[in-house]
Design an enzyme around this catalytic site. Structure first.
Site, PDB file in Angstrom:
ATOM      1  N   TYR A 141     -32.093  59.245  52.087  1.00 25.68           N
ATOM      2  CA  TYR A 141     -32.833  60.209  53.100  1.00 25.68           C
ATOM      3  C   TYR A 141     -31.999  60.537  53.987  1.00 25.68           C
ATOM      4  CZ  TYR A 141     -37.196  59.079  49.749  1.00 25.68           C
ATOM      5  OH  TYR A 141     -38.150  58.635  48.950  1.00 25.68           O
ATOM      6  N   LEU A 194     -40.345  66.935  57.379  1.00 21.37           N
ATOM      7  CA  LEU A 194     -40.436  67.427  58.293  1.00 21.37           C
ATOM      8  C   LEU A 194     -41.929  67.387  58.583  1.00 21.37           C
ATOM      9  CD1 LEU A 194     -42.303  69.643  59.975  1.00 21.37           C
ATOM     10  CD2 LEU A 194     -43.243  71.025  57.592  1.00 21.37           C
ATOM     11  N   TRP A 195     -42.578  66.201  58.042  1.00 22.81           N
ATOM     12  CA  TRP A 195     -43.291  65.767  58.151  1.00 22.81           C
ATOM     13  C   TRP A 195     -43.295  64.094  58.637  1.00 22.81           C
ATOM     14  CZ3 TRP A 195     -48.264  63.698  54.443  1.00 22.81           C
ATOM     15  CH2 TRP A 195     -47.568  62.744  53.561  1.00 22.81           C
ATOM     16  N   ASP A 196     -42.795  63.606  58.330  1.00 26.75           N
ATOM     17  CA  ASP A 196     -41.521  61.755  58.698  1.00 26.75           C
ATOM     18  C   ASP A 196     -41.431  62.408  60.274  1.00 26.75           C
ATOM     19  OD1 ASP A 196     -40.853  62.815  55.741  1.00 26.75           O
ATOM     20  OD2 ASP A 196     -40.015  60.694  56.257  1.00 26.75           O
ATOM     21  N   ASP A 246     -44.916  63.327  46.095  1.00 30.31           N
ATOM     22  CA  ASP A 246     -44.215  64.331  45.469  1.00 30.31           C
ATOM     23  C   ASP A 246     -44.987  64.151  43.419  1.00 30.31           C
ATOM     24  OD1 ASP A 246     -42.909  64.206  47.539  1.00 30.31           O
ATOM     25  OD2 ASP A 246     -40.864  63.645  46.341  1.00 30.31           O
ATOM     26  N   GLU A 283     -40.320  51.468  52.191  1.00 33.71           N
ATOM     27  CA  GLU A 283     -40.709  53.060  51.761  1.00 33.71           C
ATOM     28  C   GLU A 283     -42.678  53.220  51.162  1.00 33.71           C
ATOM     29  OE1 GLU A 283     -38.073  54.762  49.305  1.00 33.71           O
ATOM     30  OE2 GLU A 283     -39.272  57.190  49.316  1.00 33.71           O
TER      31      GLU A 283
HETATM   32  C1  GLC Z   1     -39.871  61.584  49.663  1.00 32.09           C
HETATM   33  C2  GLC Z   1     -41.976  61.244  50.314  1.00 32.09           C
HETATM   34  C3  GLC Z   1     -41.769  62.285  51.430  1.00 32.09           C
HETATM   35  C4  GLC Z   1     -40.657  62.337  52.180  1.00 32.09           C
HETATM   36  C5  GLC Z   1     -39.648  61.963  51.477  1.00 32.09           C
HETATM   37  C6  GLC Z   1     -38.334  61.969  52.726  1.00 32.09           C
HETATM   38  O1  GLC Z   1     -40.082  63.018  48.764  1.00 32.09           O
HETATM   39  O2  GLC Z   1     -42.495  61.986  49.046  1.00 32.09           O
HETATM   40  O3  GLC Z   1     -43.504  62.247  51.129  1.00 32.09           O
HETATM   41  O4  GLC Z   1     -40.856  63.307  52.833  1.00 32.09           O
HETATM   42  O5  GLC Z   1     -39.646  61.602  50.684  1.00 32.09           O
HETATM   43  O6  GLC Z   1     -39.158  60.572  52.987  1.00 32.09           O
END
Ligand code: GLC
Length: 452
Positions: free
Chosen positions: A38, A43-45, A181, A423
């Site tokens: 990633y 955003l929420w991360d 997801d 994770e």
């Molecule tokens: C995955 C998770 C999502 C998170 C992203 C980055 O898509 O489901 O919640 O924000 O990874 O970590």
């Protein structure tokens, strides 16, 4: 060393290790969830990361949030991914993703950065509020003053665009918007209503095994821990439909077969509204009255997502108002909202304590143990995640269920001590799954170590 000192020393080391993960993933103004899997900003991360950072480096926590705000759309939307195309280390990856998203075609997209065209759960107010709580009064006011206009704009957008019938619940248009997801209720809806013929064909002929090569996540982690190929194709197919409409919400919703008032998203929104109100109080400003009305409605409407017979909360189909009666961890997130009555909270606690449902050796599984969907390694279809544990712990504390909160906190700590900052985790064994050195696992463990 006696046992107490020993565990104190272990916790100090664990916190240091967690801080190292965050600094490895630190790209100076933002933090990536994981360097390989990633490599952008989510955003929420970033909100969870800022909550962790605030415990030891408040200025860096503030920068994490400010870097998010720079990507806010002109209409107030906060995108779920910021692509940072100008950053050299990401160039190729980001170029590929900006071709996938092409959100610049929407006139509301920001001018300076490239982003996705959809959003993610509204954790922003909580992160801003929690950072403020750790600042002395004057600095706190400065911080709230700096961030309040963007935050207000964001909440107004959430209701204006995503609650078109003024019902109090916001709707989501892609499973990525919920952050869980491939969570079963969404996958059920996708399977029932939205799979184009060619994905059904691929699924029935098992051609999906052949086309798995296109997925970078399967090269980086073990295949049975990720989405299935059919799920991944379905996600990209929904995303392509949104892209074809340039993420113009009116066009999307006019033709949509697929819009869900998601329980996780809306529970987080109710808590976010509380944080926004606290911030406004501190600044001695009045929130716009239509926003206050919507905020109240959210609490009342969430109540309608309760099914008395099943003793569960569910997400709801936006158009038919049918409850999507497939259980998942989302049904527990109303605890975090703070907007439900204590007797309902108690029923959720019973479910958390039930060995049939959510009480695994390493709780809380993302799908109950007795569900047909449950697989102990498959992404959001069974494994335990630190962020949902954190949300549930916060909720339990709010309702006074401190012992259970402490149990879940301790087993979360035990999992990362045993396996690392993964994770997600196998809820039976605590084995780490998905990517390692995962930022929110590190950040939220810091928060659980410091603030308990
Ligand atoms: C995955 C998770 C999502 C998170 C992203 C980055 O898509 O489901 O919640 O924000 O990874 O970590």
């Amino acid at each position: 060393m006696n046992r107490k000192n020993e565990s104190k020393a272990n916790f100090v080391k664990l916190q240091k290790d967690a801080q190292n993960v965050l600094s490895q993933n630190d790209k100076s103004r933002y933090t990536v969830p994981n360097l390989n899997l990633y490599p952008h900003q989510w955003l929420w991360d970033s909100c969870f990361i800022a909550i962790g950072l605030a415990n030891y480096d408040i200025e860096r926590a503030q920068i994490e949030i400010l870097s998010l705000l720079e990507a806010q759309w002109h209409n107030g939307m906060m995108p779920n991914i910021i692509l940072h195309t100008k950053s050299q280390h990401l160039k190729d990856h980001a170029d590929r993703h900006s071709r996938i998203w092409r959100s610049f075609k929407n006139p509301n997209a920001p001018d300076q950065v490239e982003t996705s065209g959809i959003t993610q759960p509204p954790m922003l107010a909580e992160a801003i509020y929690k950072i403020g709580e750790k600042l002395p009064k004057l600095k706190r006011r400065e911080w709230y003053k700096l961030t309040y206009p963007a935050l207000l704009n964001y909440h107004q957008w959430l209701y204006k665009e995503r609650d078109p019938h003024n019902e109090g619940l916001t709707l989501q248009i892609h499973p990525w918007e919920v952050g869980l997801d491939n969570t079963p209720p969404w996958m059920n809806e996708l399977n029932d209503h939205l799979l184009p013929w060619w994905i059904r064909f691929v699924a029935t002929t098992r051609l999906d095994n052949l086309i798995g090569w296109f997925r970078s996540d399967n090269n980086l982690t073990i295949k049975n821990e990720r989405l299935t190929n059919v799920e991944a194709l379905a996600f990209y197919s929904v995303q392509r439909r949104l892209r074809r409409k340039n993420y113009d919400f009116q066009k999307i919703i006019d033709h949509s077969l697929f819009a869900i008032e998601d329980i996780t998203f809306n529970s987080i929104l109710i808590r976010a509204n509380y944080c926004l109100r606290q911030i406004a109080n501190e600044l001695e400003v009045r929130l716009p009255s239509d926003l206050i009305v919507s905020m109240r409605k959210s609490v009342d409407e969430l109540d309608k997502l309760w099914d008395e017979y099943a003793e569960e909360y569910y997400s709801r189909d936006f158009i038919s108002h049918r409850l999507l009666k497939t259980t998942s961890i989302g049904g527990l997130i109303p605890l975090y909202s703070g907007g439900i009555k204590k007797d309902r909270a108690l029923r959720l606690v019973n479910s958390l304590k039930s060995e049939r449902r959510f009480k695994s050796p390493y709780p809380v599984p993302s799908v109950p143990l007795d569900s047909n969907w449950f697989q102990d390694q498959r992404y959001w279809q069974g494994p335990t995640w630190i962020n949902t544990n954190w949300l549930i712990i916060e909720g339990l504390k709010r309702y006074g269920f401190n012992d259970l909160a402490e149990d879940i906190r301790n087993s979360s700590i035990e999992m990362v001590q045993k396996s690392g900052f993964y994770e997600y985790f196998n809820p039976h064994t605590g084995e780490g799954l998905g990517s390692n050195s995962f930022a929110w696992s590190a950040a939220l463990i810091i928060d659980l170590l410091v603030n308990f």
